[in-house]
Design a protein around this motif. Structure first.
Motif, PDB file in Angstrom:
ATOM      1  N   VAL A 125      -9.788  21.274 -57.931  1.00 17.98           N
ATOM      2  CA  VAL A 125      -8.408  21.752 -57.886  1.00 17.98           C
ATOM      3  C   VAL A 125      -7.595  20.822 -56.999  1.00 17.98           C
ATOM      4  N   PHE A 126      -6.311  20.807 -57.238  1.00 15.05           N
ATOM      5  CA  PHE A 126      -5.397  19.936 -56.517  1.00 15.05           C
ATOM      6  C   PHE A 126      -4.350  20.791 -55.824  1.00 15.05           C
ATOM      7  N   PHE A 127      -3.896  20.328 -54.662  1.00 13.19           N
ATOM      8  CA  PHE A 127      -2.900  21.050 -53.893  1.00 13.19           C
ATOM      9  C   PHE A 127      -1.672  20.194 -53.691  1.00 13.19           C
ATOM     10  N   ALA A 128      -0.542  20.855 -53.630  1.00  7.01           N
ATOM     11  CA  ALA A 128       0.721  20.224 -53.265  1.00  7.01           C
ATOM     12  C   ALA A 128       1.454  21.212 -52.373  1.00  7.01           C
ATOM     13  N   ALA A 129       2.217  20.688 -51.441  1.00  2.00           N
ATOM     14  CA  ALA A 129       2.952  21.573 -50.533  1.00  2.00           C
ATOM     15  C   ALA A 129       4.227  20.890 -50.083  1.00  2.00           C
ATOM     16  N   GLU A 130       5.187  21.716 -49.700  1.00  2.00           N
ATOM     17  CA  GLU A 130       6.488  21.224 -49.232  1.00  2.00           C
ATOM     18  C   GLU A 130       6.953  22.116 -48.103  1.00  2.00           C
ATOM     19  N   GLY A 131       7.252  21.530 -46.972  1.00  4.51           N
ATOM     20  CA  GLY A 131       7.735  22.292 -45.831  1.00  4.51           C
ATOM     21  C   GLY A 131       7.202  21.719 -44.529  1.00  4.51           C
ATOM     22  N   THR A 132       7.576  22.358 -43.442  1.00  6.60           N
ATOM     23  CA  THR A 132       7.252  21.821 -42.120  1.00  6.60           C
ATOM     24  C   THR A 132       5.756  21.769 -41.837  1.00  6.60           C
ATOM     25  N   ASP A 133       4.986  22.687 -42.358  1.00 13.32           N
ATOM     26  CA  ASP A 133       3.542  22.692 -42.112  1.00 13.32           C
ATOM     27  C   ASP A 133       2.755  22.373 -43.396  1.00 13.32           C
ATOM     28  N   ALA A 134       3.365  21.595 -44.283  1.00 18.24           N
ATOM     29  CA  ALA A 134       2.754  21.284 -45.577  1.00 18.24           C
ATOM     30  C   ALA A 134       1.437  20.530 -45.429  1.00 18.24           C
ATOM     31  N   ALA A 135       1.396  19.532 -44.568  1.00 21.48           N
ATOM     32  CA  ALA A 135       0.172  18.746 -44.408  1.00 21.48           C
ATOM     33  C   ALA A 135      -0.964  19.617 -43.899  1.00 21.48           C
ATOM     34  N   ASP A 136      -0.676  20.487 -42.955  1.00 24.33           N
ATOM     35  CA  ASP A 136      -1.694  21.388 -42.419  1.00 24.33           C
ATOM     36  C   ASP A 136      -2.165  22.361 -43.493  1.00 24.33           C
ATOM     37  N   ALA A 137      -1.246  22.859 -44.290  1.00 24.42           N
ATOM     38  CA  ALA A 137      -1.607  23.802 -45.356  1.00 24.42           C
ATOM     39  C   ALA A 137      -2.565  23.160 -46.351  1.00 24.42           C
ATOM     40  N   VAL A 138      -2.243  21.968 -46.797  1.00 26.11           N
ATOM     41  CA  VAL A 138      -3.090  21.276 -47.771  1.00 26.11           C
ATOM     42  C   VAL A 138      -4.456  20.978 -47.156  1.00 26.11           C
ATOM     43  N   SER A 139      -4.468  20.548 -45.916  1.00 24.58           N
ATOM     44  CA  SER A 139      -5.728  20.247 -45.242  1.00 24.58           C
ATOM     45  C   SER A 139      -6.613  21.477 -45.118  1.00 24.58           C
ATOM     46  N   ARG A 140      -6.048  22.559 -44.637  1.00 27.16           N
ATOM     47  CA  ARG A 140      -6.836  23.782 -44.423  1.00 27.16           C
ATOM     48  C   ARG A 140      -7.321  24.390 -45.732  1.00 27.16           C
ATOM     49  N   LEU A 141      -6.471  24.397 -46.747  1.00 33.07           N
ATOM     50  CA  LEU A 141      -6.881  24.945 -48.043  1.00 33.07           C
ATOM     51  C   LEU A 141      -7.962  24.084 -48.673  1.00 33.07           C
ATOM     52  N   GLY A 142      -7.852  22.781 -48.501  1.00 29.49           N
ATOM     53  CA  GLY A 142      -8.891  21.887 -49.002  1.00 29.49           C
ATOM     54  C   GLY A 142     -10.219  22.118 -48.310  1.00 29.49           C
ATOM     55  N   GLN A 143     -10.175  22.373 -47.016  1.00 28.40           N
ATOM     56  CA  GLN A 143     -11.400  22.653 -46.264  1.00 28.40           C
ATOM     57  C   GLN A 143     -12.066  23.922 -46.776  1.00 28.40           C
ATOM     58  N   VAL A 144     -11.271  24.934 -47.055  1.00 21.96           N
ATOM     59  CA  VAL A 144     -11.819  26.194 -47.561  1.00 21.96           C
ATOM     60  C   VAL A 144     -12.483  25.967 -48.916  1.00 21.96           C
ATOM     61  N   GLY A 145     -11.845  25.207 -49.765  1.00 18.10           N
ATOM     62  CA  GLY A 145     -12.416  24.946 -51.084  1.00 18.10           C
ATOM     63  C   GLY A 145     -13.713  24.165 -51.019  1.00 18.10           C
ATOM     64  N   THR A 146     -13.785  23.180 -50.150  1.00 17.55           N
ATOM     65  CA  THR A 146     -15.006  22.380 -50.057  1.00 17.55           C
ATOM     66  C   THR A 146     -16.120  23.113 -49.325  1.00 17.55           C
ATOM     67  N   SER A 147     -15.781  24.135 -48.573  1.00 13.96           N
ATOM     68  CA  SER A 147     -16.807  24.903 -47.865  1.00 13.96           C
ATOM     69  C   SER A 147     -17.277  26.092 -48.694  1.00 13.96           C
ATOM     70  N   ASP A 148     -16.859  26.146 -49.951  1.00 16.06           N
ATOM     71  CA  ASP A 148     -17.241  27.238 -50.852  1.00 16.06           C
ATOM     72  C   ASP A 148     -16.766  28.588 -50.327  1.00 16.06           C
ATOM     73  N   PHE A 149     -15.635  28.586 -49.657  1.00 16.24           N
ATOM     74  CA  PHE A 149     -14.961  29.786 -49.154  1.00 16.24           C
ATOM     75  C   PHE A 149     -15.727  30.514 -48.048  1.00 16.24           C
ATOM     76  N   THR A 150     -16.672  29.864 -47.416  1.00 17.48           N
ATOM     77  CA  THR A 150     -17.378  30.481 -46.306  1.00 17.48           C
ATOM     78  C   THR A 150     -16.555  30.342 -45.038  1.00 17.48           C
ATOM     79  N   ASN A 151     -16.542  31.344 -44.235  1.00 17.71           N
ATOM     80  CA  ASN A 151     -15.834  31.368 -42.958  1.00 17.71           C
ATOM     81  C   ASN A 151     -14.332  31.149 -43.094  1.00 17.71           C
ATOM     82  N   SER A 152     -13.733  31.444 -44.237  1.00 22.54           N
ATOM     83  CA  SER A 152     -12.299  31.212 -44.426  1.00 22.54           C
ATOM     84  C   SER A 152     -11.460  32.151 -43.568  1.00 22.54           C
ATOM     85  N   ARG A 153     -11.993  33.260 -43.173  1.00 21.67           N
ATOM     86  CA  ARG A 153     -11.234  34.182 -42.323  1.00 21.67           C
ATOM     87  C   ARG A 153     -11.045  33.615 -40.927  1.00 21.67           C
TER      88      ARG A 153
END
Length: 73
Positions: A43-71
């Motif tokens: 999957v691919f992510f795109a974001a726009e806004g002040t915390d866009a880079a952080d959002a894409v980074s964190r969501l990518g981490q969740v996806g690559t970790s198979d959704f473990t510890n996402s909370r």
């Protein structure tokens, strides 16, 4: 869990099954589920806004970790 994390960011966040889109609102569980992305789908992510880079980074981490510890993120 994915959409809950996306909602923590003020940025607009989108998810797609291609780097060219079409893009879906990552904060909408209904729209994300409608993608019907199966396990191990890229999957691919795109974001726009002040915390866009952080959002894409964190969501990518969740996806690559198979959704473990996402909370914790």
């Amino acid at each position: 869990m994915f959409t809950q994390l996306a909602k923590r960011f003020s940025a607009k966040v989108w998810i797609g099954l291609s780097d060219q889109g079409p893009w879906t609102d990552a904060k909408s569980i209904v729209r994300v589920m409608a993608l019907k992305a199966s396990r191990q789908t890229t999957v691919f992510f795109a974001a726009e806004g002040t915390d866009a880079a952080d959002a894409v980074s964190r969501l990518g981490q969740v996806g690559t970790s198979d959704f473990t510890n996402s909370r914790d993120q």
